[in-house]
Design an enzyme around this catalytic site. Structure first.
Site, PDB file in Angstrom:
ATOM      1  N   LYS A   1       0.868  -1.187   0.000  1.00 19.82           N
ATOM      2  CA  LYS A   1       0.000   0.000   0.000  1.00 19.82           C
ATOM      3  C   LYS A   1       0.900   1.230   0.000  1.00 19.82           C
ATOM      4  CE  LYS A   1      -3.028   2.326   3.304  1.00 19.82           C
ATOM      5  NZ  LYS A   1      -4.014   2.115   4.347  1.00 19.82           N
TER       6      LYS A   1
HETATM    7  C1  R5P Z   1      -2.535   4.505   8.599  1.00 19.52           C
HETATM    8  O1  R5P Z   1      -1.400   4.216   8.565  1.00 19.52           O
HETATM    9  C2  R5P Z   1      -3.573   3.547   8.387  1.00 19.52           C
HETATM   10  O2  R5P Z   1      -3.013   2.358   7.906  1.00 19.52           O
HETATM   11  C3  R5P Z   1      -4.714   3.939   7.478  1.00 19.52           C
HETATM   12  O3  R5P Z   1      -5.434   2.795   7.266  1.00 19.52           O
HETATM   13  C4  R5P Z   1      -4.267   4.526   6.154  1.00 19.52           C
HETATM   14  O4  R5P Z   1      -3.608   5.718   6.350  1.00 19.52           O
HETATM   15  C5  R5P Z   1      -5.408   4.659   5.136  1.00 19.52           C
HETATM   16  O5  R5P Z   1      -6.312   5.540   5.495  1.00 19.52           O
HETATM   17  P1  R5P Z   1      -6.496   6.954   4.757  1.00 19.52           P
HETATM   18  O6  R5P Z   1      -7.158   6.665   3.450  1.00 19.52           O
HETATM   19  O7  R5P Z   1      -7.359   7.707   5.702  1.00 19.52           O
HETATM   20  O8  R5P Z   1      -5.141   7.548   4.538  1.00 19.52           O
END
Ligand code: R5P
Length: 301
Positions: A199
């Site tokens: 990711k």
């Molecule tokens: C943060 O590290 C978390 O893994 C969140 O799940 C990630 O940041 C994704 O969320 P957002 O779309 O709010 O950035």
């Protein structure tokens, strides 16, 4: 007799050996592939992951104050939920049938150095919870880079033992440059060291080089809240440039209509709908919700 044998054993039809639909995943074992097929839709090859794990270091952040009330209605539209075991056990009904990506690293809160994470779940508990993947932050260039990389490689070893995928989450420090060069470096290190998928953040310039140089699927984080049309454009551009989906949190659950937004994101990710069309669908859902409440109000008078 020959024709009878042919009829029963289909002698003229060789057994097929189809390739698995996900990039770089063909040589994984059956159980791991089966779990990945719960995260990624085998028809589109893409995923809409709903990220709601922010509480593991941020507490009850905006939009996640009451996951039972605010988030559960969205779950039916998500291919996968990314969350902590605390929320999974306390709030999510076990009848939820999509993929579960379990937050497996943690330690520091927003008040401390965020890269100082350790593995925060036992593999036995992940198996007990029947999760599809374990998610771990990797802080390339961060203060605790090596520690976070080792957290990931430990989880890869444990996950491989039981057929559970590992999602490496590239975490970018506040003062670090978020460009394609950094993302290529971070994603490639994660993939080389065994992450099943990665990711990362979308970057407007040369994101296609990030996906091209990463041998396993990439999903993008949503990041901080953007106007809805911009968030849909980001998802569209990322998919067009090789992303296998989104792992979106704030841009869905902080939207004016989270249910409308997750459906719009789905249309972009799975159906290739243009961001403009998806936005129109989104605003339509808000208008419908508004007119319903007016009708309800009138009926109540
Ligand atoms: C943060 O590290 C978390 O893994 C969140 O799940 C990630 O940041 C994704 O969320 P957002 O779309 O709010 O950035």
């Amino acid at each position: 007799m020959i024709s009878e044998k042919k009829r029963i054993f289909f002698l003229d039809i060789p057994q097929e050996n189809p390739a698995f639909f996900l990039k770089g995943s063909n040589n994984l074992d059956w159980g791991m592939k089966n779990r990945l097929a719960r995260i990624f839709n085998p028809k589109s090859g893409k995923t809409v992951m709903l990220a709601i794990d922010h509480g593991y270091f941020q507490g009850p952040t905006t939009g996640l104050e009451r996951i039972d009330v605010g988030i559960l209605p969205l779950a039916q539209y998500a291919d996968t939920l990314m969350l902590t075991r605390g929320i999974l056990r306390s709030v999510v009904p076990p009848s939820f049938n999509g993929g579960i990506v379990l937050r497996a690293s943690g330690g520091p809160s927003i008040l401390k150095e965020l890269s100082n994470e350790q593995i925060a779940v036992d593999i036995e508990d992940a198996i007990r919870l029947n999760v599809s993947a374990l998610a771990v932050q990797v802080f390339i260039g961060g203060e605790n880079e090596t520690q976070s990389v080792h957290n990931m490689t430990r989880l890869v070893d444990l996950g491989n033992r039981y057929g559970i995928a590992t999602l490496a989450v590239t975490a970018v420090g506040r003062d670090m440059v978020r460009d394609a060069k950094y993302m290529r470096l971070a994603c490639r290190i994660c993939a080389e060291l065994g992450a099943t998928y990665v990711k990362t953040y979308y970057v407007p310039e040369d994101f296609d080089t990030v996906t091209a140089s990463c041998p396993v699927p990439i999903v993008i984080a949503g990041g901080k809240k953007l106007p809805e049309l911009e968030a849909l454009r980001m998802a569209y551009d990322a998919i067009r440039q090789g992303a296998a989906g989104v792992d979106m949190g704030r841009n869905i659950f902080q939207a004016e209509s989270p249910v409308g937004m997750i459906q719009a994101v789905r249309s972009v990710v799975h159906d290739g709908m243009s961001p403009e069309e998806a936005f129109e669908m989104y605003t339509g859902s808000i208008d419908r919700a508004a007119s319903t409440s007016i009708e309800e109000t009138l009926a109540a008078v």
